[in-house]
Design an enzyme around this catalytic site. Structure first.
Site, PDB file in Angstrom:
ATOM      1  N   HIS A 503      -8.525   4.914  14.636  1.00 50.20           N
ATOM      2  CA  HIS A 503      -9.927   4.510  14.497  1.00 50.20           C
ATOM      3  C   HIS A 503     -10.396   4.636  13.063  1.00 50.20           C
ATOM      4  CE1 HIS A 503     -10.495   5.136  19.014  1.00 50.20           C
ATOM      5  NE2 HIS A 503     -10.345   3.864  18.721  1.00 50.20           N
ATOM      6  N   ARG A 610     -21.891 -14.348  24.297  1.00 55.63           N
ATOM      7  CA  ARG A 610     -21.258 -13.955  25.563  1.00 55.63           C
ATOM      8  C   ARG A 610     -22.007 -12.744  26.116  1.00 55.63           C
ATOM      9  NH1 ARG A 610     -16.010 -15.660  22.702  1.00 55.63           N
ATOM     10  NH2 ARG A 610     -14.934 -16.984  24.207  1.00 55.63           N
ATOM     11  N   ARG A 646     -25.413 -17.645  26.673  1.00 53.32           N
ATOM     12  CA  ARG A 646     -24.719 -18.032  27.910  1.00 53.32           C
ATOM     13  C   ARG A 646     -25.061 -17.005  28.983  1.00 53.32           C
ATOM     14  NH1 ARG A 646     -18.317 -18.487  28.178  1.00 53.32           N
ATOM     15  NH2 ARG A 646     -18.415 -16.220  28.094  1.00 53.32           N
ATOM     16  N   GLU A 743     -16.071 -26.382  31.714  1.00 56.78           N
ATOM     17  CA  GLU A 743     -14.836 -25.586  31.777  1.00 56.78           C
ATOM     18  C   GLU A 743     -13.984 -25.997  32.975  1.00 56.78           C
ATOM     19  OE1 GLU A 743     -15.752 -21.304  30.413  1.00 56.78           O
ATOM     20  OE2 GLU A 743     -17.289 -21.753  31.891  1.00 56.78           O
ATOM     21  N   ASN A 766     -10.949 -22.773  26.631  1.00 55.47           N
ATOM     22  CA  ASN A 766     -10.041 -21.725  27.119  1.00 55.47           C
ATOM     23  C   ASN A 766      -9.862 -21.875  28.630  1.00 55.47           C
ATOM     24  OD1 ASN A 766     -10.452 -20.840  24.503  1.00 55.47           O
ATOM     25  ND2 ASN A 766     -11.865 -19.219  25.074  1.00 55.47           N
ATOM     26  N   ASP A 767     -10.988 -21.980  29.324  1.00 51.78           N
ATOM     27  CA  ASP A 767     -10.899 -22.132  30.772  1.00 51.78           C
ATOM     28  C   ASP A 767     -10.505 -23.543  31.168  1.00 51.78           C
ATOM     29  OD1 ASP A 767     -11.380 -19.639  32.061  1.00 51.78           O
ATOM     30  OD2 ASP A 767     -13.386 -19.679  31.187  1.00 51.78           O
ATOM     31  N   ARG A 777      -4.941 -18.270  32.129  1.00 54.60           N
ATOM     32  CA  ARG A 777      -5.058 -17.815  30.750  1.00 54.60           C
ATOM     33  C   ARG A 777      -4.638 -16.348  30.711  1.00 54.60           C
ATOM     34  NH1 ARG A 777     -11.577 -17.997  29.601  1.00 54.60           N
ATOM     35  NH2 ARG A 777     -11.221 -16.652  27.836  1.00 54.60           N
TER      36      ARG A 777
HETATM   37  C1  PEP Z   1     -13.956 -20.852  27.256  1.00 54.53           C
HETATM   38  O1  PEP Z   1     -13.585 -20.735  28.440  1.00 54.53           O
HETATM   39  O2  PEP Z   1     -13.424 -21.617  26.429  1.00 54.53           O
HETATM   40  C2  PEP Z   1     -15.080 -20.041  26.768  1.00 54.53           C
HETATM   41  C3  PEP Z   1     -15.581 -20.205  25.568  1.00 54.53           C
HETATM   42  O3  PEP Z   1     -15.511 -19.055  27.600  1.00 54.53           O
HETATM   43  P1  PEP Z   1     -14.779 -17.629  27.730  1.00 54.53           P
HETATM   44  O4  PEP Z   1     -13.602 -17.615  26.818  1.00 54.53           O
HETATM   45  O5  PEP Z   1     -15.782 -16.607  27.392  1.00 54.53           O
HETATM   46  O6  PEP Z   1     -14.396 -17.634  29.178  1.00 54.53           O
HETATM   47 MG    MG Z   2     -14.834 -19.690  29.822  1.00 60.26          MG
END
Ligand code: PEP
Ligand code: MG
Length: 883
Positions: A503, A610, A646, A743, A766-767, A777
């Site tokens: 740390h 987030r 969000r 998503e 990402n999703d 993922r």
């Molecule tokens: C995503 O899914 O691309 C996104 C930005 O949301 P998170 O990664 O927080 O699920």
């Molecule tokens: Mg997402």
């Protein structure tokens, strides 16, 4: 009834039947005149457990001038007895807690007390009672010896008959159950009336209490290890679900080692590495960490330490100047106690309390110390400050039974407080340091740091690091010591010990303080005042270097500074393509600190806040006012630029304890994001009210995650409208934009139905990638499949842009937005906002500025026609090198 000339005995157990049986057995051994014995066992409703007030009541029933001995079974029995003594305050007689084994202790104590022995003798006989059995049976270690890192506090029987719920889970996050997850577990554990214990099936270590930071880390559980979680007590089922969800969810960390959400409230992830450009010194003798080879150091001219030393590079950047040493020697440990065990124990408790107060005082004002025993969990604007996270972890250590219980036991056995404490610290730290995993082993430094803080308090050593200019040489540094260094004054630090993942190192990086660790003892022999030059990027430490070294480093520093400044300057301006199309480049954030970093890197506001990370890791949901304050703090950090909030994206890989999620076979396909919030108006409503209130004061966007159907969006919009009505408004505030995350492939294919319902959509690639390619993922087994540049994913991006039409702005806030190779493709497909990690903003803006939209559209069209992600990447490599 009160005891008199004979020692009174209190028997504390989780089970009334067990206590009664032990007492009955003991009474069989004595004549018709037994000593006063009181039982405090089980819960008032006949269940299993212990209760401090019942213990106190029992003490008062048998207490008298000869004193009282308390014999306990395991775990919380000890805690209840301790609490009882705290509640009792000053009693006119002595009450002593016995570390004796339960049944043997009860029998021996009853026999001795019946015979009229004094308290010392009764306690000693009880304490020695397990000896006969041990002597008879001989050593009992398992073939491999005791589990490394298992502490005495965690020596619960492996097969506790009262275990009600048990499950095996696999650890999925990269560094496993390291400090932050351990702290999260400790916090989770406090929210339930249950005893949760973890045993590693892979390493065989445990069981350990989920409430013990040291214990959990000592399991050495890293990714892929299987851990058995067992819970007992009234809330066992719920506690088990919450802990399993947290472990299976990887504690919000993405499986590539980063925390989901840049700069999320981590204590020990390497996310806080400053830009190399910005980490270089802006003042004094500090150099850049890039550039040419360092000239050879001169040969030693005398017997002093000269030349080059090598250590482990820990925090990048170069610094040089006169060496100075940290005087942190502690007095020798006392051989004999100053007072009796009660007084020594009181000294220990006072020192621990004072060390905790020191830690709290080192925090910025108004920081909540959740997890540090300072009241209810509340998120605050400092939640993403790495130092705050470290302090919270250290406060948990100061409450950790894995340290306190053995120390108290050693005091009871006659050790002075400082010695008892140091032994407990050494045992816990050595256990961690012996773990196979370097990352977990580095957590020993935290235990030692809190150990020293308490020792200083116990032994009356004032500790104030008087920072001097030049290069600090030390054996090791604690996080608070690093925190107290001003990088404008102290140009670099070199430590003999230490770790690149401690740390302290994390904080040095965050402060832009060059640091080299693990150079060995030789560095401590460098005479104060000797010029030392340190390269934190390579681990090189030059002692008394030639003047040309400083000159070369200074020239590089100036050049790097000029480059960095130019990039920062350009980042503040808008990102326009060569043919004049404006692309917003915003930052992704988990809180105000990320937002401030984004602003410093020229972000056009926050494109994704987030909130599940901002308000994660706690037992209670944030209320409306707390949320309002947090959203305004983020807006303030970006000087009033637009912030897209969000709504809670809980579920899948992001569990939060207060959401009470159901157990699901496929959480990523289950009650996630908006789906969950539509079922939970108690979570959605306050969030939307806070958003509406914030939007009355600052430009804001709100977007809903994990939307599949238009109907879901309509319901969310209706809830938003209700929130405005509730607040007495005629409609939504004019500064509030409404958007939706794309998503889910199904939504990408029907974006045109969103026209008129939203101002913008933001592609969560990402999703979207995991759902399009059916590749979870973070699952390493299918990682090869999940490339967001797969033409199938790009086709969904294209469909989204086409469907959105001219009036709905299309953004991307998934990680693809920061991929230099992807930027031309996304812009070519019609994306007009990219929201990226705060430190990626300047590079992404530069990338946009190099584009021509017509050419980018042509390139994107060719990508769509390719068969797979590899072909897309090949094409981009050829057509836009450097991408
Ligand atoms: C995503 O899914 O691309 C996104 C930005 O949301 P998170 O990664 O927080 O699920
Ligand atoms: Mg997402």
């Amino acid at each position: 009834m009160s005891g008199g000339a004979r020692v009174g005995l209190v028997v504390v157990s989780h089970s009334l039947a067990l206590a009664d049986a032990a007492v009955a057995l003991a009474l069989e051994m004595v004549s018709a005149d037994p000593p006063p014995v009181a039982v405090a066992a089980g819960t008032p409703d006949g269940g299993t457990g212990t209760d401090a007030t019942a213990v106190l009541d029992a003490v008062e029933r048998v207490g008298g001038p000869a004193g009282v001995l308390v014999v306990m079974d395991l775990g919380s029995a000890v805690l209840s007895a301790e609490l009882a003594l705290e509640l009792a305050g000053d009693l006119p007689y002595e009450v002593r807690l016995s570390a004796a084994p339960f049944v043997e202790g009860v029998v021996a104590a009853v026999v001795q007390a019946a015979a009229g022995a004094g308290l010392d003798e009764v306690a000693a006989e009880a304490g020695a009672a397990g000896g006969a059995k041990a002597a008879h049976l001989g050593p009992q270690e398992a073939p491999d010896g005791p589990p490394a890192g298992a502490s005495r506090a965690d020596d619960a029987p492996a097969a506790d008959a009262s275990v009600a719920h048990e499950r095996d889970v696999t650890v999925v996050n990269p560094h496993g159950l390291h400090a932050r997850p351990a702290a999260e577990l400790a916090l989770l554990g406090r929210g339930y009336d249950a005893e949760v214990r973890l045993t590693s099936r892979t390493s065989g270590r445990g069981p350990v209490s989920a409430r013990s930071l040291v214990g959990v880390q000592s399991l050495g559980a890293v990714r892929g290890h299987v851990v058995t979680i067992a819970a007992t007590g009234p809330d066992a089922a719920a506690a088990l679900d919450a802990v399993v969800a947290a472990v299976e969810g990887g504690f919000g960390e993405s499986t590539d080692g980063a925390v989901t959400g840049e700069g999320a409230a981590t204590t020990d992830q390497d996310t806080a590495v400053p830009d190399r450009g910005t980490a270089v010194a802006e003042r004094g003798a500090r150099g850049s960490d890039q550039g040419t080879a360092v000239p050879r150091p001169p040969e030693p001219a005398d017997g002093a330490v000269h030349g080059a030393l090598h250590g482990t590079p820990a925090a990048p950047g170069r610094g040089w100047g006169p060496a100075w040493h940290l005087d942190d020697a502690l007095p020798a440990l006392p051989g004999r106690p100053d007072g009796d065990p009660a007084a020594e124990r009181q000294r220990l408790e006072a020192a621990v309390g004072a060390a905790a107060d020191d830690l709290r005082a080192s925090l910025p004002p108004e920081v909540g110390t959740r997890g540090g025993g300072a009241g209810p969990a509340r998120a605050d604007r400092h939640d993403d400050d790495p130092y705050v996270a470290v302090v919270r972890a250290h406060l948990l250590l100061l409450e950790d039974d894995a340290l306190l219980v053995p120390a108290r036991e050693a005091i009871l056995a006659g050790a002075p407080a400082a010695t008892a404490w140091q032994q407990a610290v050494d045992a816990a730290a050595d256990g961690l340091a012996a773990l196979d995993d370097d990352y977990l082993a580095a957590r020993a430094a935290d235990v030692r740091a809190v150990g020293r803080a308490v020792r200083r308090r116990l032994q009356g050593v004032a500790h104030r690091l008087e920072a001097r200019s030049g290069v600090l040489l030390a054996r090791d540094l604690s996080p608070d010591e690093v925190r107290s260094l001003d990088p404008a004054v102290t140009t670099a630090v070199v430590t003999a010990a230490g770790s690149p993942t401690s740390h302290a190192t994390l904080l040095a990086r965050a402060a832009g303080l060059p640091l080299v660790v693990a150079t060995g003892e030789a560095v401590l022999a460098v005479a104060a005042g000797t010029t030392v030059a340190v390269d934190g990027g390579t681990g090189q430490v030059l002692v008394a270097p030639d003047d040309s070294v400083a000159a070369a480093w200074r020239a590089e520093q100036d050049a790097a500074e000029r480059r960095a400044e130019a990039a920062r300057e350009r980042a503040r301006g808008p990102a326009r393509t060569r043919d004049g199309v404006h692309v917003e480049v915003a930052g992704n954030a988990a809180g105000p600190q990320d937002a401030a970093v984004a602003a410093a890197h020229g972000a056009d506001g926050i494109g994704l806040l987030r909130t599940e990370l901002l308000f994660g890791g706690r037992a209670e949901p944030p209320d409306e006012d707390e949320q309002l304050a947090a959203y305004l703090a983020v807006a303030e950090a970006v000087a009033g630029q637009r912030v897209v909030v969000r709504t809670l994206d809980v579920g899948g890989d992001k569990p939060v304890a207060y959401a009470d999620q159901p157990v699901e076979a496929n959480p990523f396909l289950g009650l996630r994001g908006l789906r969950l919030q539509l079922e939970r108006p108690d979570l959605l409503r306050p969030q939307l009210r806070a958003v509406v209130r914030a939007a009355q004061r600052t430009p804001l966007g709100v977007m809903f995650p994990m939307v599949t159907t238009v109907a879901e969006l309509r319901r969310a919009r209706a809830a938003l409208a209700d929130a405005a009505t509730d607040l007495g408004l005629p409609g939504l505030p004019p500064g509030l934009e409404v958007g939706v995350m794309v998503e889910v492939p199904a939504l990408a294919l029907r974006t045109r139905h969103l026209r008129g319902l939203v101002d913008f959509v933001s592609l969560g690639t990402n999703d979207l990638t995991q759902y399009a390619l059916a590749a979870e993922r973070g699952n390493p087994h299918v990682a090869g499949l999940s490339d967001a540049l797969d033409p199938a994913v790009l086709a969904l991006v294209a469909a989204t842009c086409d469907g959105a039409g001219p009036d709905v702005r299309v953004a991307v806030c998934g990680e693809l937005a920061a991929d230099p190779a992807a930027v031309p493709v996304l812009v070519g497909l019609g994306v007009r906002e990219l929201s990226v990690g705060p430190r990626s903003v300047p590079a992404v803006k530069e990338r946009v500025r190099g584009l021509d939209v017509t050419a980018a559209a042509d390139l994107a069209g060719r990508c769509l026609a390719l068969p797979d992600a590899a072909a897309v990447r090949d094409l981009l490599e050829r057509e836009v090198p450097g991408g």
